[in-house]
Design a protein around this motif. Sequence first.
Motif, mmCIF file in Angstrom:
data_model
loop_
_atom_site.group_PDB
_atom_site.id
_atom_site.type_symbol
_atom_site.label_atom_id
_atom_site.label_comp_id
_atom_site.label_asym_id
_atom_site.label_seq_id
_atom_site.Cartn_x
_atom_site.Cartn_y
_atom_site.Cartn_z
ATOM 1 N N LYS A 1 71.844 105.244 59.121
ATOM 2 C CA LYS A 1 72.447 104.453 58.040
ATOM 3 C C LYS A 1 71.399 103.631 57.295
ATOM 4 O O LYS A 1 70.526 103.023 57.896
ATOM 5 N N ILE A 2 71.518 103.618 55.959
ATOM 6 C CA ILE A 2 70.731 102.734 55.100
ATOM 7 C C ILE A 2 71.644 101.600 54.654
ATOM 8 O O ILE A 2 72.754 101.850 54.166
ATOM 9 N N THR A 3 71.191 100.372 54.814
ATOM 10 C CA THR A 3 71.982 99.204 54.425
ATOM 11 C C THR A 3 71.191 98.380 53.419
ATOM 12 O O THR A 3 70.013 98.100 53.633
ATOM 13 N N VAL A 4 71.849 98.001 52.325
ATOM 14 C CA VAL A 4 71.244 97.106 51.338
ATOM 15 C C VAL A 4 72.259 96.028 50.978
ATOM 16 O O VAL A 4 73.429 96.326 50.725
ATOM 17 N N ALA A 5 71.812 94.781 50.960
ATOM 18 C CA ALA A 5 72.646 93.656 50.539
ATOM 19 C C ALA A 5 71.957 92.943 49.381
ATOM 20 O O ALA A 5 70.736 92.983 49.244
ATOM 21 N N GLY A 6 72.747 92.299 48.547
ATOM 22 C CA GLY A 6 72.183 91.563 47.420
ATOM 23 C C GLY A 6 73.173 90.540 46.904
ATOM 24 O O GLY A 6 74.303 90.446 47.387
ATOM 25 N N ASP A 7 72.752 89.752 45.922
ATOM 26 C CA ASP A 7 73.629 88.746 45.345
ATOM 27 C C ASP A 7 73.364 88.618 43.856
ATOM 28 O O ASP A 7 72.540 89.343 43.291
ATOM 29 N N GLY A 8 74.073 87.690 43.232
ATOM 30 C CA GLY A 8 73.966 87.522 41.792
ATOM 31 C C GLY A 8 72.621 87.008 41.318
ATOM 32 O O GLY A 8 72.313 87.089 40.124
ATOM 33 N N ASN A 9 71.808 86.495 42.234
ATOM 34 C CA ASN A 9 70.439 86.090 41.891
ATOM 35 C C ASN A 9 69.470 87.265 41.887
ATOM 36 O O ASN A 9 68.286 87.099 41.610
ATOM 37 N N LEU A 10 69.964 88.450 42.255
ATOM 38 C CA LEU A 10 69.147 89.649 42.446
ATOM 39 C C LEU A 10 68.169 89.488 43.605
ATOM 40 O O LEU A 10 67.081 90.043 43.598
ATOM 41 N N TYR A 11 68.586 88.710 44.611
ATOM 42 C CA TYR A 11 67.860 88.655 45.869
ATOM 43 C C TYR A 11 68.362 89.820 46.718
ATOM 44 O O TYR A 11 69.526 89.847 47.132
ATOM 45 N N MET A 12 67.484 90.795 46.992
ATOM 46 C CA MET A 12 67.877 92.015 47.683
ATOM 47 C C MET A 12 67.226 92.058 49.069
ATOM 48 O O MET A 12 66.133 91.521 49.283
ATOM 49 N N ARG A 13 67.881 92.710 50.008
ATOM 50 C CA ARG A 13 67.332 92.886 51.339
ATOM 51 C C ARG A 13 68.069 94.058 52.000
ATOM 52 O O ARG A 13 69.101 94.500 51.504
ATOM 53 N N GLY A 14 67.523 94.558 53.098
ATOM 54 C CA GLY A 14 68.183 95.683 53.739
ATOM 55 C C GLY A 14 67.396 96.223 54.912
ATOM 56 O O GLY A 14 66.376 95.669 55.331
ATOM 57 N N CYS A 15 67.872 97.346 55.442
ATOM 58 C CA CYS A 15 67.244 97.963 56.601
ATOM 59 C C CYS A 15 67.682 99.422 56.699
ATOM 60 O O CYS A 15 68.592 99.860 55.997
ATOM 61 N N VAL A 16 67.021 100.149 57.581
ATOM 62 C CA VAL A 16 67.328 101.551 57.860
ATOM 63 C C VAL A 16 67.424 101.708 59.371
ATOM 64 O O VAL A 16 66.595 101.155 60.109
ATOM 65 N N ASP A 17 68.418 102.456 59.853
ATOM 66 C CA ASP A 17 68.581 102.619 61.301
ATOM 67 C C ASP A 17 67.329 103.161 61.967
ATOM 68 O O ASP A 17 66.923 102.689 63.035
ATOM 69 N N GLU A 18 66.729 104.186 61.363
ATOM 70 C CA GLU A 18 65.531 104.812 61.934
ATOM 71 C C GLU A 18 64.381 104.710 60.931
ATOM 72 O O GLU A 18 64.033 105.675 60.247
ATOM 73 N N PRO A 19 63.759 103.530 60.839
ATOM 74 C CA PRO A 19 62.775 103.295 59.775
ATOM 75 C C PRO A 19 61.501 104.131 59.890
ATOM 76 O O PRO A 19 60.821 104.353 58.898
ATOM 77 N N LYS A 20 61.182 104.592 61.090
ATOM 78 C CA LYS A 20 59.932 105.331 61.283
ATOM 79 C C LYS A 20 60.146 106.845 61.344
ATOM 80 O O LYS A 20 59.178 107.604 61.498
#
Length: 284
Positions: A75-94
């Motif tokens: 799974k790829i997860t991305v979160a963000g807000d109205g300030n365009l502050y973005m962050r996220g992760c990937v289950d198997e990043p490597k």
Amino acid sequence: MDKLLKALIYDGDVSVTVIRNTESLNTAIEIHGFSPVAAAAFGRTMTACTFMASGLKNASDRLYCTVKGDGIGGKITVAGDGNLYMRGCVDEPKADLPNKPNGKLDVGGFVGKNGRITVVKSMGLKEPYSGSSRLVSGEIAEDFTAYFALSEQQPTAMALGVLIDTDGKAIGSGGVIVQAMPGAREESLIKAENTVKSLTEISKLIKDLDAEGVFSKYFNGYEYSEYHPQYKCACSRDYVKGVVVSLGKTEAENIIKEQGKIKIDCEFCGKSYIFTSEDLEEIF
């Protein structure tokens, strides 16, 4: 500096957004240690989600998106807000894959074709908006185009790309997204869609021209508004205290008896929060 340029073109028939988020992606690569193909999949997803976040009306509005296919990346997860502050992760990043025969990173193989995109938007209403659609190819741009058409009934075309250097860092990440406005004329939509289809090397264009250069090359003569997205986590010690509270006093005390502390890691930025028995006395 990362940039998001937004404008109305073709007599207001079409909204166009040009995004450069190379620095944000490199921050994510540094935090998570992404393989090249994981970085490409995450970067494309973050670009699409940054576009969606730019439509949030208030700084406090939130966006949470998952892309979950049957590929090796999970799974790829991305979160963000109205300030365009973005962050996220990937289950198997490597996790990694060989390049495709044409030399491109195999994002579709990393993501997988069988799965779903799910988007949740919290916009100050009683219930958050939730939408979902099936993956089309796992290449991200086609998948989000289908999501907008099926879940939000919004005709959209997008070119997304990530260019990774030999050292594993991003040197070009971003995209161009066009979206039909209400009452848009057919000829304007065709013109916009054809422009996006021509952007087959969008990551190289972002690298060579930056966001302003891409906008000037393809949408010259129109005025745009400029914003600055960035990779920025929203976690804090006060927020994580809520996680400890949710454990309940007895469970929290048992963890400290067994492990000497409660350690909670933020999946988006990697920061660790430590809580001791003295902290529990204060919390509870």
